[in-house]
Structures are given as structure tokens and as C-alpha cells.
Design a protein around this motif. Structure first.
Motif, PDB file in Angstrom:
ATOM      1  N   SER A  29       3.365  -0.238  -0.111  1.00 34.77           N
ATOM      2  CA  SER A  29       4.244   0.357   0.914  1.00 34.77           C
ATOM      3  C   SER A  29       3.709   0.134   2.324  1.00 34.77           C
ATOM      4  O   SER A  29       4.339   0.562   3.297  1.00 34.77           O
TER       5      SER A  29
ATOM      6  N   TYR B  35       2.627   9.891   2.947  1.00 39.71           N
ATOM      7  CA  TYR B  35       3.350   9.282   1.830  1.00 39.71           C
ATOM      8  C   TYR B  35       2.486   9.236   0.580  1.00 39.71           C
ATOM      9  O   TYR B  35       2.976   9.437  -0.534  1.00 39.71           O
ATOM     10  N   VAL B  39       3.549  10.735  -3.058  1.00 36.46           N
ATOM     11  CA  VAL B  39       3.469   9.956  -4.298  1.00 36.46           C
ATOM     12  C   VAL B  39       2.602  10.693  -5.310  1.00 36.46           C
ATOM     13  O   VAL B  39       2.972  10.832  -6.484  1.00 36.46           O
ATOM     14  N   LEU B  43       4.567  11.566  -8.701  1.00 40.22           N
ATOM     15  CA  LEU B  43       4.487  10.384  -9.564  1.00 40.22           C
ATOM     16  C   LEU B  43       4.686  10.738 -11.035  1.00 40.22           C
ATOM     17  O   LEU B  43       5.426  10.056 -11.748  1.00 40.22           O
ATOM     18  N   GLN B  65       6.780   3.014 -10.076  1.00 39.04           N
ATOM     19  CA  GLN B  65       6.203   2.347  -8.905  1.00 39.04           C
ATOM     20  C   GLN B  65       7.318   1.787  -8.019  1.00 39.04           C
ATOM     21  O   GLN B  65       7.333   2.019  -6.802  1.00 39.04           O
ATOM     22  N   PHE B  68       9.159   4.525  -6.006  1.00 39.05           N
ATOM     23  CA  PHE B  68       8.514   5.044  -4.793  1.00 39.05           C
ATOM     24  C   PHE B  68       8.563   4.039  -3.645  1.00 39.05           C
ATOM     25  O   PHE B  68       8.686   4.428  -2.483  1.00 39.05           O
ATOM     26  N   VAL B  88      13.593  11.395  -5.881  1.00 37.71           N
ATOM     27  CA  VAL B  88      12.833  10.220  -6.337  1.00 37.71           C
ATOM     28  C   VAL B  88      12.940  10.069  -7.862  1.00 37.71           C
ATOM     29  O   VAL B  88      12.877   8.954  -8.388  1.00 37.71           O
TER      30      VAL B  88
END
Lengths: 115, 206
Positions: A29, B35, B39, B43, B65, B68, B88
Motif C-alpha cells: 500500500s 493504516y 489492517v 485482518l 490482502q 485491504f 472491508v
């Protein structure tokens, strides 16, 4: 009656795997995060530039508003201003200002004005 | 920029630092720490949803993965940042379904190196876990998709019947029914492992 829960914990992400995945996602990212960080800087820059520009516009609007308010409608003379600029005969504007019905005499005078 | 610095980025009044709302706001401004924390928090949930769709742990990791990475690109579409987790998970489900449809061959193994780099754990336990995982994946593969979704969301992710019903858009009674049949089917498939004592029952019956 419900059967007992099945132990599926072997399918869970291990702590090690979880950590590795988080790191990998953040790594992938990176480009998007950098783009966003750059974008927010540009917005902040535009914001700082826009504030004085808006302030100047507000001052200008206030000055213009004051000047317009000071201009009395009685100052305006028939035949002056826009009507004159457009070439409307003086007799016609006088007629309109008086809210009167045109007579033959007026129409003849107007004809003479245009000539 | 660290998470403890509440500067700039238009953080709404009344939002506590560390909230998902705050983290989403910081992430929108490109804060990598924020971020990373988002995550880390969500996750497992996204992975569980993907696993419930796919039944394969590696594919589920890929889908989570991807979810995200896509979520960050579409972060402005998250209208209610306090529900980032649910949002998400929806992306993860869609990614998993897409992955399942395409049945694509894994193109790269970037995570393996990251996994290895994290340091070795107990090799015998790892091997045992991998063996159990293989059996569980094979058993899950024999279930109907909806049964697999229900049992993974309930027995792995810890969701309640009502939450699963809402999530999948089916009645709660149907969720209970699918859970019952899924558990029975898995118990039959995994009987030999239970007998060896490698896979004990979890606690609780709900």
C-alpha cells in the motif's frame, strides 16, 4: 440440539503469519499512501492560498456594496445610462419614466430624434 | 506521522485517537501507521470471511490482502468509518468470490518470503498444524458453500447466529440448521483425527 463447536483454530492466522501479512499489505500500500500524503499536502497548500484570496474577495464585495448603496435612485436621469448607450430616443425614455401613453406628437418627436 | 499526533487531516471533533474513525481519517491523509493499525485490527475478520467463501487458507490470505489494498484505494467510499471492519469484510467477500470464480493460478509467492523472514517457530508444531489444516480444508471442501460459510463464520470467526443471518441474508433458523449439518459432516470426515486426539472439541455449544 446443536452439536459441539468444531475446533477450527488450525485454520486461523498464526500470530507470525498475521504479522507478516500486515507488513506485506502495508508494504504493497506504500505507493497509495505516498500518493495520499502528497495529495493532502496539495490540499493544505491550496487551502492556505485560498484563505487570503477569499478575504480579498470579501473586502472587494463590501466596498462595491457600499458604493452601490450610496448611489441613490433619484440620481438617475431619464435618457441617461444604459438607454442612452443603446440609442433609445430621449422622448421614449421620458415617456416610459412618466408611465404615459404615447401620443401622435410624441411619436413624431421620437421619429425626429432617431433622424 | 505517529498516531499520537492529533494534528491536521481534519479529524472530526469528538473522535478519540485510536478509533477506527480516527484511523480512517489519518489513512485518508496517507498515514502509514494508521493504516497499519487498521489492517492489524481487521485482518482476521476479513480473512475469516474470505476463508468461509473459499475454504482454502492460502487463497483466503490472498483475498484478504487484496481486500485491504483495494480498501485503501477506495477509502473515500467508506461512508461510515466507524464501520470500517464491516466494510472491508464486504470487500474481502467480493474479492474471495471473484477469486473463487476465476480459480486462477497463484502468480507469485511474495508472502512466503515475508513469512520466512519473520523467523522460524517450532518446526514439529508447524508441521502438525499444516497437517491439521490440510485435513480441515479437505473436509470444508466437501460442504455446501453456505454450510462452509456458516461454520467458518461461527466456529472460527466467532460470529453469532443473528449476525451470520444478517451477513448472509438468510433466516437465523436456517443458519442454525446449516451449522448443525456442517458440524455433523465435519465430525464424520474428521473422525479419525478426533480419535487420535489431535483435534479436540472447542468449548461451548452455541
Amino acid at each position: 440440539m446443536e452439536l459441539e463447536r468444531i475446533d477450527l483454530s488450525a485454520l486461523e492466522l498464526s500470530e507470525q503469519r498475521h504479522t507478516a501479512l500486515v507488513a506485506e499489505i502495508v508494504r504493497q500500500s506504500g505507493q497509495e499512501l505516498t500518493r495520499r500524503a502528497g495529495g493532502s499536502s496539495a490540499i493544505i497548500f491550496l487551502g492556505t492560498w485560498a484563505r487570503p484570496a477569499l478575504a480579498a474577495a470579501a473586502v472587494l464585495a463590501a466596498v462595491c456594496g457600499t458604493m452601490l448603496a450610496r448611489t441613490s435612485s433619484t440620481d438617475m436621469q431619464p435618457g441617461s445610462g444604459i438607454a442612452e448607450a443603446l440609442g433609445v430616443p430621449t422622448t421614449t425614455t421620458e415617456l416610459l419614466a412618466a408611465n404615459a401613453t404615447p401620443t401622435v406628437g410624441y411619436m413624431l418627436a421620437a421619429e425626429e430624434d432617431t433622424q | 506521522m505517529g498516531l499520537n499526533e492529533n494534528e491536521g487531516a481534519g479529524v472530526p471533533v469528538g473522535v478519540k485517537q485510536g478509533d477506527d474513525v480516527f484511523l480512517v481519517q489519518r489513512s485518508r491523509a496517507g498515514d502509514a501507521d494508521a493504516y497499519s493499525e487498521l489492517v492489524r485490527r481487521h485482518l482476521s475478520g476479513a480473512y475469516a470471511v474470505a476463508l468461509s467463501e473459499l475454504g482454502d487458507t492460502r487463497d483466503a490470505e490472498d483475498a484478504a490482502q487484496d481486500a485491504f489494498i483495494q480498501a485503501l484505494e477506495r477509502l473515500e467510499e467508506c461512508r461510515d468509518p466507524s464501520k470500517f471492519g464491516a466494510w472491508v469484510r464486504t470487500i474481502a467477500r467480493n474479492r474471495a468470490r471473484s477469486l473463487g470464480r476465476r480459480k486462477r493460478v497463484r502468480q507469485a509467492e511474495p508472502l512466503e518470503s515475508a513469512y520466512d523472514a519473520a523467523g522460524p517457530s517450532d518446526p514439529s508444531k508447524d508441521a502438525e498444524r499444516r497437517e491439521l489444516r490440510r485435513h480441515l480444508e479437505a473436509a470444508l471442501d466437501t460442504l455446501k458453500p453456505v454450510q462452509r460459510q456458516v461454520i467458518v463464520l461461527h466456529d472460527l470467526d466467532g460470529m453469532k447466529h443473528g449476525e451470520i443471518a444478517l451477513d448472509l441474508g438468510i433466516p437465523e433458523g436456517t443458519v442454525r440448521s446449516h451449522l448443525h449439518f456442517a458440524r455433523r459432516a465435519l465430525r464424520e470426515k474428521l473422525g479419525h483425527i478426533y480419535q487420535r486426539g489431535e483435534l479436540s472439541d472447542g468449548t461451548g455449544t452455541n
